[in-house]
Design a protein around this motif. Structure first.
Motif, short mmCIF file in Angstrom:
data_model
loop_
_atom_site.label_atom_id
_atom_site.label_comp_id
_atom_site.label_asym_id
_atom_site.label_seq_id
_atom_site.Cartn_x
_atom_site.Cartn_y
_atom_site.Cartn_z
N ASN A 6 0.84 -1.20 0.00
CA ASN A 6 0.00 0.00 0.00
C ASN A 6 0.88 1.26 0.00
OD1 ASN A 6 -1.93 1.99 0.38
ND2 ASN A 6 -3.14 0.74 1.79
N ARG A 7 1.37 1.62 -1.18
CA ARG A 7 2.29 2.76 -1.28
C ARG A 7 1.61 4.07 -0.88
NH1 ARG A 7 3.91 1.38 -7.29
NH2 ARG A 7 4.16 -0.85 -6.96
N GLU A 8 0.35 4.22 -1.25
CA GLU A 8 -0.35 5.47 -0.93
C GLU A 8 -0.43 5.69 0.57
OE1 GLU A 8 -1.44 3.11 -2.95
OE2 GLU A 8 -1.20 4.09 -4.90
N LEU A 9 -0.73 4.63 1.32
CA LEU A 9 -0.80 4.73 2.77
C LEU A 9 0.57 5.11 3.34
CD1 LEU A 9 -2.17 4.29 5.54
CD2 LEU A 9 -1.52 1.87 5.36
N ARG A 10 1.61 4.47 2.84
CA ARG A 10 2.95 4.75 3.36
C ARG A 10 3.33 6.20 3.15
NH1 ARG A 10 4.37 -0.15 0.42
NH2 ARG A 10 5.92 0.97 -0.84
N VAL A 11 3.11 6.72 1.97
CA VAL A 11 3.47 8.11 1.68
C VAL A 11 2.65 9.06 2.54
CG1 VAL A 11 3.45 9.91 -0.08
CG2 VAL A 11 4.30 7.63 -0.64
N GLU A 12 1.35 8.80 2.65
CA GLU A 12 0.47 9.66 3.45
C GLU A 12 0.94 9.73 4.91
OE1 GLU A 12 -4.15 9.67 5.13
OE2 GLU A 12 -3.57 8.31 3.51
N LEU A 13 1.24 8.56 5.50
CA LEU A 13 1.66 8.53 6.89
C LEU A 13 3.04 9.17 7.08
CD1 LEU A 13 0.46 5.04 8.14
CD2 LEU A 13 -0.33 7.28 8.91
N LEU A 14 3.93 8.94 6.14
CA LEU A 14 5.28 9.50 6.30
C LEU A 14 5.28 11.01 6.09
CD1 LEU A 14 7.26 6.57 4.78
CD2 LEU A 14 7.55 7.49 7.07
N LYS A 15 4.41 11.54 5.27
CA LYS A 15 4.28 13.00 5.17
C LYS A 15 3.73 13.58 6.48
CE LYS A 15 3.86 13.48 0.16
NZ LYS A 15 2.97 13.86 -0.98
N LYS A 16 2.77 12.89 7.07
CA LYS A 16 2.25 13.33 8.37
C LYS A 16 3.34 13.26 9.43
CE LYS A 16 -1.55 12.33 11.60
NZ LYS A 16 -2.73 11.44 11.85
N TYR A 17 4.12 12.21 9.38
CA TYR A 17 5.25 12.02 10.31
C TYR A 17 6.27 13.14 10.16
CZ TYR A 17 8.69 9.11 12.85
OH TYR A 17 9.59 8.60 13.76
N ARG A 18 6.57 13.50 8.92
CA ARG A 18 7.51 14.60 8.66
C ARG A 18 6.99 15.90 9.28
NH1 ARG A 18 9.80 18.64 8.37
NH2 ARG A 18 11.25 19.44 6.77
N ALA A 19 5.71 16.17 9.16
CA ALA A 19 5.14 17.39 9.74
C ALA A 19 5.24 17.36 11.27
CB ALA A 19 3.68 17.53 9.30
N LEU A 20 5.06 16.21 11.88
CA LEU A 20 5.17 16.11 13.33
C LEU A 20 6.61 16.34 13.79
CD1 LEU A 20 2.85 13.04 14.02
CD2 LEU A 20 2.51 15.39 14.84
N LEU A 21 7.56 15.85 13.04
CA LEU A 21 8.97 16.11 13.38
C LEU A 21 9.25 17.61 13.32
CD1 LEU A 21 10.63 13.17 11.44
CD2 LEU A 21 10.81 13.53 13.90
N GLN A 22 8.73 18.27 12.29
CA GLN A 22 8.94 19.72 12.18
C GLN A 22 8.29 20.45 13.34
OE1 GLN A 22 10.75 21.34 9.63
NE2 GLN A 22 10.56 23.03 11.10
N ALA A 23 7.10 20.03 13.71
CA ALA A 23 6.39 20.68 14.82
C ALA A 23 7.14 20.51 16.14
CB ALA A 23 4.98 20.10 14.94
N ASN A 24 7.95 19.47 16.24
CA ASN A 24 8.72 19.21 17.46
C ASN A 24 10.19 19.58 17.30
OD1 ASN A 24 7.04 17.50 19.63
ND2 ASN A 24 6.32 16.99 17.56
N ARG A 25 10.50 20.45 16.35
CA ARG A 25 11.89 20.79 16.07
C ARG A 25 12.63 21.30 17.29
NH1 ARG A 25 14.93 25.17 15.06
NH2 ARG A 25 16.74 24.93 13.67
N ASP A 26 12.03 22.19 18.03
CA ASP A 26 12.71 22.76 19.21
C ASP A 26 13.04 21.67 20.23
OD1 ASP A 26 12.56 25.23 18.03
OD2 ASP A 26 10.88 25.94 19.26
N LYS A 27 12.14 20.75 20.41
CA LYS A 27 12.39 19.63 21.33
C LYS A 27 13.53 18.76 20.82
CE LYS A 27 8.77 17.54 22.98
NZ LYS A 27 7.58 16.64 23.10
#
Length: 487
Positions: A64-85
């Motif tokens: 399920n490539r679409e699911l993987r890309v969708e989740l990893l883009k969400k994951y990337r955004a969460l990492l950015q949101a936690n950059r200071d931490k």
């Protein structure tokens, strides 16, 4: 300042280790406890491997490539949101100075993540090779690339988020499931990846994180367990060789990114010669980088000039390192007392070998109770000295003169390693030399040869396989040929 406890992430759940066992997370700036980490048992590791195996074998994650890309883009955004931490973790746990934490440690890792996402559409999943007549009938041929399976990712302490992302994100994009084992010195940078994966809603078992005080136990289990299909390891060449031996019984695919002793070659026609020489100081993150060029090769005709430039450069840097709160500071302590003793020992070896200590060389207890050692430079070095041949992994530069271009290439290649390097001079001349150096990542006149969309890896005993880029994703794929009899 204290960091939160690093917990295990197994089968989609954040939890303590079996029996609630923890170990101390020691901060390099102070040598004191900055947090606690879950100390996984063998049962915990076994559970993580079993979860990854189930997720690969019993779910559609690998297809399920679409699911993987969708989740990893969400994951990337969460990492950015936690950059200071993340920056704070890199400072307290890895001993990174602010200037290095914000650059290579965190932003470099996030940019690398973007590079992998950009590369993913370029991955080849299927090739149609058309029909071919063999034995009197036509066959339609397909070549299909599929996810390899369960990946054991074993990562180091120097730039933990960067290496974690390089392995974990590439493997997940490829459709593999992953068990991440961070280094004992930097458990929280691995554990927070599990926390954010849980927040992103990753399916149970596709990604698991195991932290352990024992540097070998979890790695030994991953490398020997037949349920693990592939090991991706970054660390020392000695441990890489052991991993190959451990994986031999089950014929695991093994990717190794190992040690380096990269050359920094300055040609006699180099523009801005003084600035380029001064920039060769090994100070960024206390020299704790596998591809860091730590052998400075300079023309013998300008050797006296080089020595004077370096004397001035090191003198000018004397008060610019080891400052926790200075935003421009790029060098802090080394990671641990063990690493401090290692660097100190190599400095003593260099002096016994007859190299001349031009700058540094001292442990600096006046900087604090942590693991501080001065930026150090040796001149009058021969390439057969141990300080020129062995990876020190600390703030130590060795300076070696060469006669001509051929001699510079000979010295650069006279090493068991072949990871990185740099050449400065007339562009075409420098490019010609870079092509002759047996290493995986070469910079010409400061060009970036290590980014998220470029393949990275070594020649010789610097490893095998490639991380990052399209090649880094495709390393996690298996190839299948299909022949369909045509009527």
């Amino acid at each position: 300042m204290m960091l939160p406890e690093a917990k295990l992430y197994i089968d989609g759940k954040l939890r303590p280790a079996a029996g609630g066992k923890t170990y101390d997370n020691i901060g390099p700036w102070t040598g004191e406890v900055v947090g606690k980490a879950a100390d996984a048992s063998a049962d915990d590791v076994n559970e993580a491997i079993a979860a990854a195996r189930r997720a690969f074998d019993e779910t559609d994650w690998s297809t399920n490539r679409e699911l993987r890309v969708e989740l990893l883009k969400k994951y990337r955004a969460l990492l950015q949101a936690n950059r200071d931490k993340l920056v704070q973790i890199a400072r307290l746990e890895a001993g990174s100075a602010i200037g290095a934490a914000a650059r290579a440690q965190i932003d470099g890792a996030l940019n690398g993540f973007d590079g992998l996402l950009d590369c993913f559409p370029k991955v080849t999943w299927q090739k149609d090779l058309g029909k071919k007549n063999e034995y009197g009938f036509d066959t339609q041929r397909l070549v299909v690339n599929e996810a390899m399976g369960v990946v054991g990712a074993i990562t180091p302490w120097n730039v933990p988020l960067y290496v974690n992302i390089g392995k974990v994100v590439a493997a997940l994009l490829a459709g593999c499931t992953v068990v991440l084992k961070p280094a004992p010195d930097t458990p929280l940078m691995g554990a927070i990846m599990g926390e954010l994966a849980a927040e992103a809603g990753f399916p149970p078992g596709v990604f698991n994180v195991i932290t352990s005080a024992d540097p070998a136990m979890a790695g030994e289990m991953l490398t020997r367990d037949p349920r693990v299909d592939l090991i991706s390891f970054t660390g020392s060449t000695a441990v890489g060789k052991l991993i190959m031996k451990n994986g031999a019984d089950s014929l695991k695919r093994v990717f190794l990114e190992l040690g380096g002793k990269s050359a920094y070659i300055v040609l006699d026609d180099c523009p801005n010669f003084p600035m380029v020489i001064a920039s060769s100081m090994v100070v960024f993150h206390a020299g704790q980088g596998c591809a860091y060029p730590t052998r400075l090769l300079v023309p013998k005709s300008r050797y006296a000039e080089v020595t004077k430039i370096l004397e001035m450069a090191y003198a000018g840097f004397a008060d610019k390192w080891g400052n926790f709160d200075e935003p421009t500071c790029i060098m802090g302590p080394v990671i641990s007392k063990k690493q401090l003793e290692r660097v100190k020992n190599y400095i003593e070896i260099g002096q016994r070998e007859g190299a001349r200590l031009l700058a540094g060389g001292k442990v600096r207890t006046d900087k604090g109770t942590g693991f501080f050692i001065e930026p150090t430079c040796f001149v009058d070095v021969r390439n057969d000295m141990r300080i020129a041949q062995e990876e020190i992994f600390g703030p130590v530069l060795v300076v070696i003169p060469y006669e001509n271009d051929d001699d510079a290439v000979r010295i650069a290649n006279d090493s068991i390693y072949g990871l990185g390097g740099a050449v400065f001079g007339d562009t075409q001349r420098a490019l010609g030399i870079a092509r002759r150096i047996r290493a995986g990542a070469l910079s010409v006149n400061g060009g970036m040869s290590i980014t998220g969309d470029l393949p990275f890896g070594g020649y010789k005993q610097s490893g095998m396989g490639r991380e990052w880029g399209v090649e880094g994703i495709e390393e996690f794929l298996e190839t299948k040929a299909i022949g369909i009899r045509a009527s």
